[in-house]
Design an enzyme around this catalytic site. Structure first.
Site, PDB file in Angstrom:
ATOM      1  N   GLY A  11       0.803  -1.209   0.000  1.00  0.00           N
ATOM      2  CA  GLY A  11       0.000   0.000   0.000  1.00  0.00           C
ATOM      3  C   GLY A  11       0.840   1.265   0.000  1.00  0.00           C
ATOM      4  O   GLY A  11       2.081   1.224   0.096  1.00  0.00           O
ATOM      5  N   HIS A  12       0.154   2.407  -0.080  1.00  0.00           N
ATOM      6  CA  HIS A  12       0.875   3.675  -0.143  1.00  0.00           C
ATOM      7  C   HIS A  12       1.659   3.952   1.128  1.00  0.00           C
ATOM      8  O   HIS A  12       1.257   3.595   2.229  1.00  0.00           O
ATOM      9  CB  HIS A  12      -0.081   4.834  -0.456  1.00  0.00           C
ATOM     10  CG  HIS A  12      -1.228   4.974   0.500  1.00  0.00           C
ATOM     11  ND1 HIS A  12      -2.351   5.689   0.197  1.00  0.00           N
ATOM     12  CD2 HIS A  12      -1.423   4.507   1.757  1.00  0.00           C
ATOM     13  CE1 HIS A  12      -3.178   5.673   1.220  1.00  0.00           C
ATOM     14  NE2 HIS A  12      -2.635   4.958   2.175  1.00  0.00           N
TER      15      HIS A  12
END
Length: 355
Positions: free
Chosen positions: A258-259
């Protein structure tokens, strides 16, 4: 196994030379000039194959083995038949991996689809503002965006998409169908087919009418030198910071980062792992297949996470965790033993009632 034309045998390496290159000792120097051409499992190894053995539980495979040599440690060497030479090392797995890379260098990266002359295919789409160093190979239907920079010795396969402004170092491999956007890529990086690097991450805020409003994602992905990314793995760019994968880290197929995730150096992440946003992974961490890692937590250096674990909170450096929720491995194993004992007790009581 029948002859594999995808990866034909090597022309041959002398056994004594191979021993030197993999850091092993050839016990029987009378076979120093024996030639090795391929690798094989122990049970079907032939006279020009090399194989390795890590455990005595596989000793029955030696009955059909005719290998040029077996890579093993002293404990295993004691059970190897006298007609099979031994390459002695304390690190048999590593030594065999090096031998494989010497015998099959073409198998160390995704297979190239090149059918035309070297260089940039006329069927590739390269923006005029892109900066391409000499020695770059770009196959047909690859797309190189405006302002992209690609270093010497890098190969961009058919159908790969390199977005505007992306920077890719030297001697990299971007395999067929991969996309690289909003990213800075180091040297000797391997990205396997279908990987997605640098798309926007998953971030939403509650909307005024019960829906969700997308949160802007304006960070980057940074892959440091010698990182390897497996097929169909996805790495989201950061929201306002960067998503970073440290030097030498190897990520398997179908992994999701994920970011703002930051992965340290020389980590190993197996298939189907999901790591939620803003998690910090230390150096040398190993994560087993299908593990789920919560967001905004820290996994310390050299920690190990068992396959199919659910990690909800921080993991201290050097610890081994497993289970759902993940906990120290000794606690997890004790809990599993207690559950098994209770189940056995219930079955026993049920059987007694039937009587």
């Amino acid at each position: 196994m029948e002859q594999n034309w995808f990866f034909p045998p090597h022309d041959g390496i002398r056994l004594d030379m191979l021993a030197d290159q993999i850091g092993a000792t050839l016990e029987d120097q009378t076979v120093a000039d024996r030639v090795v051409r391929s690798v094989s499992p122990v049970y079907r190894a032939k006279q020009d194959d090399i194989c390795y053995m890590l455990s005595r539980k596989n000793r029955s495979e030696l009955e059909t083995c005719q290998a040029a040599a077996i890579v093993c440690d002293k404990a295993i060497a004691a059970i190897v038949p006298p007609h099979i030479p031994v390459l002695l090392t304390q690190h048999a797995h590593t030594a065999f991996a090096v031998a494989g890379s010497l015998l099959y260098p073409q198998a160390m990266r995704p297979v190239q689809n090149l059918s035309g002359p070297p260089g940039i295919s006329p069927a590739a789409f390269v923006d005029p503002s892109a900066r391409i160093e000499d020695g770059v190979q770009i196959e047909a239907t690859a797309v190189i965006g405006a302002g992209a920079q690609i270093g010497a010795g890098t190969w961009i396969a058919a159908g790969a998409v390199i977005g505007p402004g992306v920077r890719i170092g030297r001697d990299c491999t971007i395999a067929a169908g991969a996309s690289v956007l909003c990213a800075l890529i180091g040297d000797e990086v391997i990205i396997h087919p279908g990987a997605r690097i640098g798309q926007d991450g998953f971030g939403n805020a509650p909307g005024p009418k019960g829906g969700m409003i997308k949160i802007v994602q304006i960070g980057r992905v940074i892959l440091q030198d010698r990182v390897e990314i497996g097929a169909n793995t996805t790495i989201d760019r950061g929201a306002m910071d960067d998503t970073v994968v440290g030097e030498g880290t190897k990520i398997d197929n179908m992994v999701q980062l994920g970011h703002n995730v930051r992965v340290g150096r020389h980590c190993g992440i197996a298939a189907q792992v999901g790591i939620a946003g803003s998690t910090r992974i230390g150096d040398g961490v190993l994560i087993g297949g299908a593990a789920a890692i919560n967001g905004h937590i820290t996994i310390g250096d050299r920690a190990q996470i068992a396959a199919m674990s659910g990690v909800a909170a921080d993991v201290p450096a050097g610890e081994r965790y497993g289970g759902i929720p993940a906990r120290p491995m000794r606690d997890f194993l004790r809990d599993m033993a207690e559950i098994a004992a209770r189940a056995h007790s219930r079955q026993k009581k049920a059987g007694g009632n039937d009587e």
